[in-house]
Design an enzyme around this catalytic site. Structure first.
Site, short mmCIF file in Angstrom:
data_model
loop_
_atom_site.label_atom_id
_atom_site.label_comp_id
_atom_site.label_asym_id
_atom_site.label_seq_id
_atom_site.Cartn_x
_atom_site.Cartn_y
_atom_site.Cartn_z
N ARG A 53 0.76 -1.22 -0.11
CA ARG A 53 -0.54 -0.22 -0.16
C ARG A 53 0.60 1.69 -0.03
O ARG A 53 0.47 2.18 -0.29
CB ARG A 53 -1.16 0.30 1.79
CG ARG A 53 -2.19 -0.85 1.09
CD ARG A 53 -2.58 -0.91 2.71
NE ARG A 53 -2.58 -1.97 3.62
CZ ARG A 53 -2.77 -2.02 4.48
NH1 ARG A 53 -4.42 -2.09 4.22
NH2 ARG A 53 -2.07 -2.65 5.54
N LYS B 116 15.27 -25.28 7.15
CA LYS B 116 16.46 -25.25 7.88
C LYS B 116 17.34 -26.16 7.60
O LYS B 116 17.16 -27.28 7.47
CB LYS B 116 16.62 -25.54 9.68
CG LYS B 116 15.83 -23.17 10.05
CD LYS B 116 15.59 -23.64 11.86
CE LYS B 116 15.27 -21.94 12.43
NZ LYS B 116 15.83 -21.20 12.01
N HIS C 87 6.32 -25.04 14.56
CA HIS C 87 7.83 -25.31 14.21
C HIS C 87 7.96 -26.87 15.57
O HIS C 87 8.37 -27.65 15.29
CB HIS C 87 8.63 -24.14 15.61
CG HIS C 87 8.34 -22.86 14.40
ND1 HIS C 87 8.40 -22.76 12.72
CD2 HIS C 87 8.17 -21.74 14.71
CE1 HIS C 87 7.92 -21.22 12.66
NE2 HIS C 87 8.26 -20.58 13.45
N LYS D 14 9.82 -17.11 25.29
CA LYS D 14 11.56 -15.77 24.79
C LYS D 14 11.78 -15.26 26.06
O LYS D 14 11.25 -15.85 27.44
CB LYS D 14 10.29 -14.41 24.33
CG LYS D 14 9.32 -14.99 23.24
CD LYS D 14 9.41 -14.08 21.58
CE LYS D 14 8.41 -14.58 20.40
NZ LYS D 14 9.79 -14.63 19.40
N LYS E 183 19.29 -18.40 22.54
CA LYS E 183 18.98 -18.83 21.52
C LYS E 183 18.88 -20.12 21.24
O LYS E 183 20.70 -20.42 20.77
CB LYS E 183 19.15 -17.70 20.73
CG LYS E 183 18.59 -18.36 19.14
CD LYS E 183 18.11 -17.17 17.85
CE LYS E 183 17.68 -18.06 16.73
NZ LYS E 183 15.83 -17.83 17.19
C1 BG6 Z 1 8.48 -17.22 13.45
C2 BG6 Z 1 7.82 -16.41 15.62
O1 BG6 Z 1 7.82 -18.44 12.91
O2 BG6 Z 1 9.96 -18.10 14.45
C3 BG6 Z 1 8.78 -15.51 16.32
O3 BG6 Z 1 6.49 -15.85 14.99
C4 BG6 Z 1 10.18 -16.51 16.30
O4 BG6 Z 1 8.28 -15.28 16.99
C5 BG6 Z 1 10.74 -16.87 15.83
O5 BG6 Z 1 10.88 -16.07 16.75
C6 BG6 Z 1 12.19 -18.06 15.36
O6 BG6 Z 1 12.58 -18.52 15.03
P1 BG6 Z 1 14.40 -18.75 14.24
O7 BG6 Z 1 14.41 -19.26 12.77
O8 BG6 Z 1 14.72 -17.52 14.87
O9 BG6 Z 1 14.14 -19.26 15.33
#
Ligand code: BG6
Length: 504
Positions: A58, A200, A258, A348, A353
């Site tokens: 848009r 991945k 996921h 989160k 990570k």
């Molecule tokens: C997304 C989610 O699908 O995956 C996010 O909406 C999340 O909240 C992300 O942070 C995580 O993906 P990755 O590839 O960083 O593990």
């Protein structure tokens, strides 16, 4: 050893001449992921010479403005940047911007004209991949307009495909409705529902690990495996996504897609062939066999948590009960997995990570080594580390050198980075975009799969919304979640969460 390529006997030609039309082109995903991935594919010479992109949104912008924005995005987020390859100038000429309202037929008239021009420039015969990267409420209106403009119809010998970003629906009813709307315009074989985890490298490696090696599969069942843990933890908090996340929460955002995808790949039977239908048929069988956690059972089978500062985040209701952390115990009712708990957790603002699958094997049936009362030997454990330290780790017992019979746990490990070097893993979107252009839907989610996944998540959401809900457990940012989550896994046989891959 020379590598073996399972894709079409090693011959993977570039896709047919094509245009990718991105809806939501002024958004973050386009700038950070989609265009950088397409550019990397261009640099790797994996796309045809007759390849164009049309960004549609848009926002008022001209071609140059859009190209500039994309250049910046690739520069900041691309695996390969404009300075890494000499293709930018040429690629930029094939990037177009089309401004319009998503529900206005005039937008699609203009789009048809632009696609007609591009088609003429390349001598006719262009194929089209639509990419929906807008807020999900716009998916149905866009699909309807594409249908009305005749853009979903495949001319003889040419294809029209559509990739749909997650979230695919908000619950079972909305996902079913969306499938219905999609199927009104596109055939299922034209539809590619994306879950970027399937793109991945290390997730795909799960298939190779399980089905290209003979030594693990005989052990991959209830006779040898005590339980499985699937962890997807994130250090980041909400970011700037309050509008979406506060209505979604961790179950919709991570579990429905996921985590359940990782569960199906870990648990499925070996497909007879490596193709989209066989693979997805097996995943569907797993989802059908997963025991539903009924609303009355959520207190026993789930934990829900929220990081302490979540309610202070911008755009979040001051008294919101949205879960930013969840843990669940799931069972798969079939011969292979009966009574083997699968513990899933994601959240989160956690300590790190990590995406990992930990397979905890059973103890040996009889231990001949004398142990002091109360002593025990750890059982074998396999860690499939999907990110960030991609690799595979096997934990086993060994004798300490010297007199006596003392043992210690050690690891046999394989790390991607050591074998293949740093930065060799393509972004998930590169793989998935290329697969969609090739017409390979193996790593995309089929309509029945999506609905079955919602069938498992819906009752938990209902339970969390009822008097059966476990209390919302608060946790400090930077920890591994609420202490309730440790108690939850400990209640059964004193198990505990692993963080195998942070030790890689
Ligand atoms: C997304 C989610 O699908 O995956 C996010 O909406 C999340 O909240 C992300 O942070 C995580 O993906 P990755 O590839 O960083 O593990």
């Amino acid at each position: 050893m020379s590598p073996v390529d399972f894709n079409r006997s090693g011959i993977r030609q570039v896709p047919d001449p094509c245009v990718v039309v991105i809806f939501g082109a002024s958004g973050d995903l386009t700038r950070r992921k989609l265009m950088p991935s397409l550019f990397s594919l261009v640099c790797e010479k994996l796309l045809p010479d007759e390849f164009s992109v049309v960004g549609l949104a848009r926002t008022e912008m001209d071609n140059d403005g859009f190209r500039q924005k994309i250049h910046e995005g690739i520069d900041s987020h691309g695996r390969l940047k404009p300075k890494d390859c000499d293709r930018w100038a040429d690629f930029a000429q094939h990037i177009h911007y089309h401004q319009g309202e998503y529900d206005d037929p005039a937008t699609y008239d203009g789009l048809c004209n632009l696609l007609g021009q591009i088609d003429q420039e390349v001598g006719g015969g262009c194929n089209i991949l639509f990419y929906l990267s807008t807020p999900p409420v716009l998916y149905a209106p866009i699909i309807k307009q594409l249908g009305q403009a005749g853009l979903a119809v495949e001319p003889e010998g040419h294809w029209r495909r559509i990739i749909i970003e997650k979230p695919f629906g908000h619950d079972l009813a909305s996902a079913t409705q969306l499938n219905h709307d999609v199927h009104h315009v596109f055939n299922e074989d034209q539809v590619y529902r994306i879950d970027h985890y399937l793109g991945k490298e290390t997730v795909q490696n799960l298939l190779v690990f399980r089905f290209a090696n003979a030594i693990f599969e005989p052990l991959w069942n209830r006779n040898y495996i005590d339980h499985v843990q699937i962890t997807v933890s994130e250090e980041v908090g909400l970011g700037s996504r309050a509008g979406y996340y506060d209505t979604a929460g961790v179950l919709r955002d991570m579990f429905q897609n996921h985590l359940l995808q990782l569960l199906t790949l870990t648990a499925m039977e070996p497909p007879a062939e490596f193709n989209a239908t066989s693979l997805r048929d097996e995943k569907v069988k797993v989802l059908k066999a997963v025991q539903r956690i009924e609303p009355e059972g959520v207190g026993e089978f789930t934990v829900r948590g929220q990081y302490r500062t979540y309610r202070d985040e911008k755009g979040v209701a001051f008294n919101t009960n949205t879960a930013t952390f969840a843990a669940a115990r799931m069972y798969i009712n079939n011969w292979r997995w009966r009574n083997v708990p699968f513990f899933l957790r994601s959240g989160k603002a956690l300590a790190g990570k990590v995406t990992e699958i930990a397979v905890q094997f059973r103890h040996v049936p009889h231990l001949m080594f004398p142990l002091a009362p109360g002593e025990g030997l750890p059982a074998n454990r396999l860690g499939l580390c999907l990110q960030p330290n991609e690799g595979i780790l096997l934990h086993f017992e060994t004798k300490l050198p010297g007199a006596g019979m003392r043992t210690r746990s050690v690891d046999m490990s394989y790390l991607y980075e050591q074998d293949f070097g740093a930065n060799t893993l393509p972004d998930a979107y590169e793989r998935l975009l290329l697969d969609a252009l090739h017409g390979d839907a193996s790593l995309f989610t089929r309509s029945d799969e999506i609905e079955l996944a919602w069938r498992l998540i819906d009752p938990i959401l209902q339970g969390w919304d009822s008097e059966h809900a476990p209390p919302l457990a608060f946790y400090e940012s930077g920890t591994w979640g609420p202490s309730k989550s440790d108690e939850f896994i400990r209640t059964e046989k004193g198990r505990k969460w692993f963080s195998i891959c942070t030790e890689c």
